[in-house]
Scaffold this motif. Structure first.
Motif, PDB file in Angstrom:
ATOM      1  N   UNK A 264      37.025  36.565  39.953  1.00  0.00           N
ATOM      2  CA  UNK A 264      37.573  37.902  39.730  1.00  0.00           C
ATOM      3  C   UNK A 264      37.915  38.551  41.058  1.00  0.00           C
ATOM      4  N   UNK A 265      38.599  39.681  40.954  1.00  0.00           N
ATOM      5  CA  UNK A 265      38.923  40.450  42.152  1.00  0.00           C
ATOM      6  C   UNK A 265      40.218  40.008  42.805  1.00  0.00           C
ATOM      7  N   UNK A 266      40.492  40.587  43.978  1.00  0.00           N
ATOM      8  CA  UNK A 266      41.650  40.216  44.786  1.00  0.00           C
ATOM      9  C   UNK A 266      41.333  38.881  45.440  1.00  0.00           C
ATOM     10  N   UNK A 267      41.778  37.805  44.836  1.00  0.00           N
ATOM     11  CA  UNK A 267      41.373  36.470  45.264  1.00  0.00           C
ATOM     12  C   UNK A 267      41.768  36.168  46.704  1.00  0.00           C
ATOM     13  N   UNK A 268      42.922  36.647  47.122  1.00  0.00           N
ATOM     14  CA  UNK A 268      43.367  36.398  48.495  1.00  0.00           C
ATOM     15  C   UNK A 268      42.412  37.048  49.490  1.00  0.00           C
ATOM     16  N   UNK A 269      42.120  38.313  49.276  1.00  0.00           N
ATOM     17  CA  UNK A 269      41.234  39.043  50.182  1.00  0.00           C
ATOM     18  C   UNK A 269      39.810  38.489  50.118  1.00  0.00           C
TER      19      UNK A 269
END
Length: 442
Positions: A264-269
Motif C-alpha cells: 500500500x501507499x506511494x510505492x515509489x516513495x
C-alpha cells in the motif's frame, strides 16, 4: 511426473457441453440436409487488436488440444440433451460416437499474432468441426487476453520477476488458466497452488496482514514467521508503520532477511525509503517486493525505484482492461459435396459493420527486415512465395484426430520471449498505437 496426465479436479470429464445450443441444432440440420460430411476449413482470427495494443499473444493452445481430446458425449451428457429436447434421436446417435478425426494447424503457442492472422485452422467434416467453435474460442480468447497483458507487464518490468497472484479476483477455474497464460507471457511464479499442481508453475507465498493481526504485536508475528520459514522469508511490512516494521524485520531476521513486501501507499516513495533503511540496518541483500493493484503502467512507473519483484492480481486476470482477444471462428472454405475428392471452395461472410472476413484456406509467414526484425505479417491462400517458405508460422497440432504437438510450458514461455524480442522496439511501448507490423494479403 507430468501433472497434466493426472486427471486433476481442475479438469472436467467432458468438454462437450462447453458449447452453445446452436452448434448442436446446426449439426442436426446439417445431418438431415446432407451437408454434415462436406469437407470444411474453419479458421480462428481477430479482425483487430484491442485498442492501443501493438501485438497479440497466442495462449491456450495446449488447453485447446486437451479440450478437443475430451470432447465426448457420454451417457450423462446425452441424457441431458435428450431430456431437454435439444436435438433429435438420430443426432444423439451420431453424437454418441463423436471423435474429432480431422486436422488442426495453428501458430505455435507463445507466438505473437496480428489482425487477420490465422491463429488456428481446423479441418475436417463440417459436422465435426462446427461443434468445436465455442470451446476453442472460450479458451483462446481468455488465455490470449491474459498472456497479452502479462507480456506487456513483463516488458515494463524490464527483467524483474513478476508474481501472478490473481486467484481471488476471478473464478476459481479461470484463475488456473490465467496463471498458465501469465506464465506464457513472462511471469515467473504464481500464488495459485492448483496452477502449480496442474502445470508445474513455481509457486510462492508467505503471509498476509491477517497473520500479523492475529498476533499481539508485530514483533511476535515476525518472530513466528522467521522461526517457521527461516530468515530468508518475506515479511509484510505495511500493516502498521512501515519504518518501524522494517526495523523490527531486520532485528528479528538479521541481515539475512530475504525480502520485505509493501502492499500500500506511494510505492515509489516508500520503496526508496525502505531501501535506504534496509541498507543502513545492514540488510543490503534483502529484496523489496511490491504489490497493490499494479498494472503495466504502474510497473513502468516504478522502473527507477529500488524494487526487486512485482506481485500482480486483478489487472492481470482481467486482461488489464481487455478481458477478451475478440477472436472469431469462421468457415473459410468447404467442399461442393460430401465426396472426399470434391475441391474446396472459398467462402466468406460479406456484410457491413466491419464483420467481413477473407475466404480461403490460408497460410501465414512473417517477413523480416535486414536486421532480422519482423516487418510484416504476410497471409495468402495460394502458393507460398519461395522467399517466405522458411518463415511460415502454422504448424500441425492434430493429425487425423491425434494430437502431435504437445509441448512443455517452459518451451512455450521461451518461444514467446523470442517472438517478442524479434518485434520492432516500438512493440514494447505502452503508449497507444496500431499493430507494430502491418498485415499484408497476397
Amino acid at each position: 511426473m507430468n501433472s497434466a496426465d493426472l486427471g486433476l479436479p481442475v479438469d472436467v470429464p467432458s468438454t462437450a457441453l462447453f458449447t452453445d445450443h446452436y452448434e448442436l441444432t446446426m449439426l442436426q440440420a446439417a445431418l438431415k440436409g446432407g451437408t454434415a460430411d462436406r469437407r470444411s476449413v474453419f479458421e480462428v482470427f481477430t479482425r483487430r487488436l484491442p485498442e492501443g495494443r501493438r501485438y497479440g499473444v497466442v495462449a491456450g493452445t495446449g488447453r485447446v488440444l486437451d479440450a478437443v481430446e475430451n470432447f465426448r458425449f457420454d451417457a450423462d451428457v446425452l441424457g441431458f440433451l435428450r431430456e431437454r429436447g435439444v436435438v433429435d434421436e438420430p443426432t444423439l446417435e451420431w453424437l454418441a460416437s463423436y471423435r474429432f478425426g480431422g486436422d488442426v494447424w495453428g501458430y505455435p503457442e507463445g507466438e505473437v499474432y496480428f489482425p487477420g492472422s490465422p491463429i488456428l485452422r481446423v479441418e475436417g467434416s463440417f459436422a465435426e468441426c462446427v461443434l468445436l467453435e465455442t470451446v476453442i474460442l472460450s479458451i483462446l480468447n481468455h488465455d490470449s487476453a491474459i498472456a497479452a497483458a502479462a507480456s506487456r507487464m513483463a516488458s515494463a518490468a524490464g527483467g524483474r520477476p513478476l508474481i501472478e497472484m490473481g486467484a481471488r479476483r476471478t473464478h476459481e477455474l479461470a484463475a488456473v488458466a490465467a496463471s498458465r497464460a501469465a506464465y506464457v507471457g513472462g511471469f515467473t511464479t504464481t500464488s495459485d497452488l492448483a496452477a502449480g499442481f496442474r502445470y508445474g508453475i513455481p509457486t510462492v507465498g508467505t503471509s498476509a496482514h491477517a497473520f500479523t493481526l492475529v498476533h499481539d504485536t508485530e514483533r511476535e508475528a515476525f518472530r513466528a514467521q522467521v522461526d517457521s520459514l527461516g530468515r530468508g522469508t518475506t515479511l509484510l511490512v505495511d500493516t502498521y508503520d512501515v519504518a518501524e516494521a522494517v526495523r523490527l524485520a531486520v532485528e528479528v531476521a538479521g541481515p539475512e532477511l530475504g525480502a520485505v513486501r509493501i502492499d500500500s501507499g506511494d510505492l515509489l516513495l516508500v520503496a526508496h525509503r525502505v531501501r535506504q533503511q534496509l541498507d543502513e540496518l545492514g540488510a543490503t541483500k534483502a529484496r523489496i517486493i511490491v504489490t497493490s493493484d499494479l498494472d503495466e503502467y504502474a510497473i513502468a512507473s516504478l522502473a527507477a525505484a529500488p524494487v526487486d519483484a512485482y506481485g500482480v492480481g486483478t489487472q492481470l486476470v482481467t486482461g488489464s482492461g481487455h478481458p477478451t482477444a475478440s477472436m472469431v471462428y469462421k468457415l473459410v472454405a468447404r467442399a461442393e459435396s460430401a465426396d472426399p475428392k470434391a475441391p474446396l471452395v472459398p467462402v466468406a461472410k460479406k456484410s457491413s459493420g466491419g464483420k467481413t472476413s477473407v475466404g480461403g484456406r490460408k497460410w501465414a509467414a512473417r517477413r523480416l527486415d535486414g536486421s532480422g526484425a519482423a516487418e510484416a505479417e504476410v497471409i495468402g491462400t495460394g502458393a507460398v512465395p519461395a522467399e517466405l517458405s522458411d518463415s511460415q508460422l502454422l504448424v500441425q497440432l492434430v493429425k487425423g484426430g491425434q494430437v502431435v504437438a504437445r509441448e512443455p510450458l517452459d518451451v512455450v514461455r521461451d518461444r514467446h520471449a523470442r517472438a517478442r524480442a524479434n518485434l520492432p522496439l516500438s512493440a514494447t511501448q505502452l503508449s497507444r498505437g496500431e499493430a507494430v507490423i502491418p498485415t499484408e494479403y497476397v
